[in-house]
Design an enzyme around this catalytic site. Structure first.
Site, PDB file in Angstrom:
ATOM      1  CB  SER A 139      -0.903   0.025   1.229  1.00 19.37           C
ATOM      2  OG  SER A 139      -1.561   1.276   1.344  1.00 19.37           O
ATOM      3  CE1 TYR A 153      -4.128  -2.336   4.748  1.00 17.35           C
ATOM      4  CE2 TYR A 153      -2.983  -0.228   4.725  1.00 17.35           C
ATOM      5  CZ  TYR A 153      -3.532  -1.309   4.051  1.00 17.35           C
ATOM      6  OH  TYR A 153      -3.476  -1.350   2.687  1.00 17.35           O
TER       7      TYR A 153
END
Length: 210
Positions: A139, A153
């Site tokens: 990401s 995360y």
């Protein structure tokens, strides 16, 4: 070639599975619980002339990882590409130290334990054929200032990035590459319940502001 794509029943994973199949790769569409969605991905691949197999497996467990690789090899005669894309639902509501350890552990299981288990299951096949590709979907949150509420995360994705670097160094001499892909926010159903203000905050991080 034969590819395993985890989290392939929807979103980015479904797109990756269909793109690989369009290039002649036989694809194992791996999923945990979204059977109907996985079947639709398989049907779409076959409508376009490709070949696919759906496999239900919890790849955060040794049994699930072994099942996925075994079923793929039995069906297609081998395995060459692993795409680690599976993800739990992404929460963006708490500070890192307010996040229960169990939630952080869930991210670590999905983003580190599952790729570790799958790589371990795949490696005998990859080393025997002296060829393999392992691709991790990370990401863009790993760059710049971390987004508020995404500490767990981001921590787990960062661990996967380092795991991939270490594995790449160990396997490079065996014809196996390990690479990370870092997309920005892609508007899949993963984001469907996200408040508009949060989406604007995510968009503001991108040069094109979307």
């Amino acid at each position: 070639s034969v590819a395993i794509v985890t989290g392939a029943s929807r979103g980015i994973g479904a797109g990756i599975a269909r793109a690989l199949a369009a290039r002649g790769v036989k694809v194992a569409v791996a999923y945990r619980s979204q059977a109907a969605a996985a079947d639709e991905v398989k049907a779409a691949i076959e409508r376009d002339g490709g070949t696919a197999l759906c496999v239900a497996a919890d790849v955060t467990t040794p049994e699930g990882a072994a099942l996925l690789v075994r079923r793929t090899v039995e069906e297609f005669g081998g395995a060459h590409i692993l795409v680690n894309n599976a993800s739990p639902a992404i929460g963006m509501t708490q500070g890192l130290l307010e996040t229960p350890w169990e939630e952080l552990q869930g991210y670590l299981d999905a983003y580190v334990k599952a790729p570790y288990l799958l790589a371990r299951e795949m490696m005998p096949h990859l080393t025997r054929q002296h060829y393999g590709r392992i691709i991790n979907v990370l990401s863009s949150v790993l760059y710049g200032r971390p987004l508020a509420g995404m500490g767990a995360y981001t921590t787990a994705k960062s661990a996967l990035a380092t795991f991939a670097r270490c594995l790449a160094a160990e396997t490079a001499g065996q014809g196996i590459t390990v690479n990370n892909v870092l997309p920005s926010a892609v508007m899949t159903d993963q984001w469907s319940g996200m408040p508009e203000a949060r989406l604007r905050c995510v968009a503001a991080r991108n040069p094109n502001r979307r």
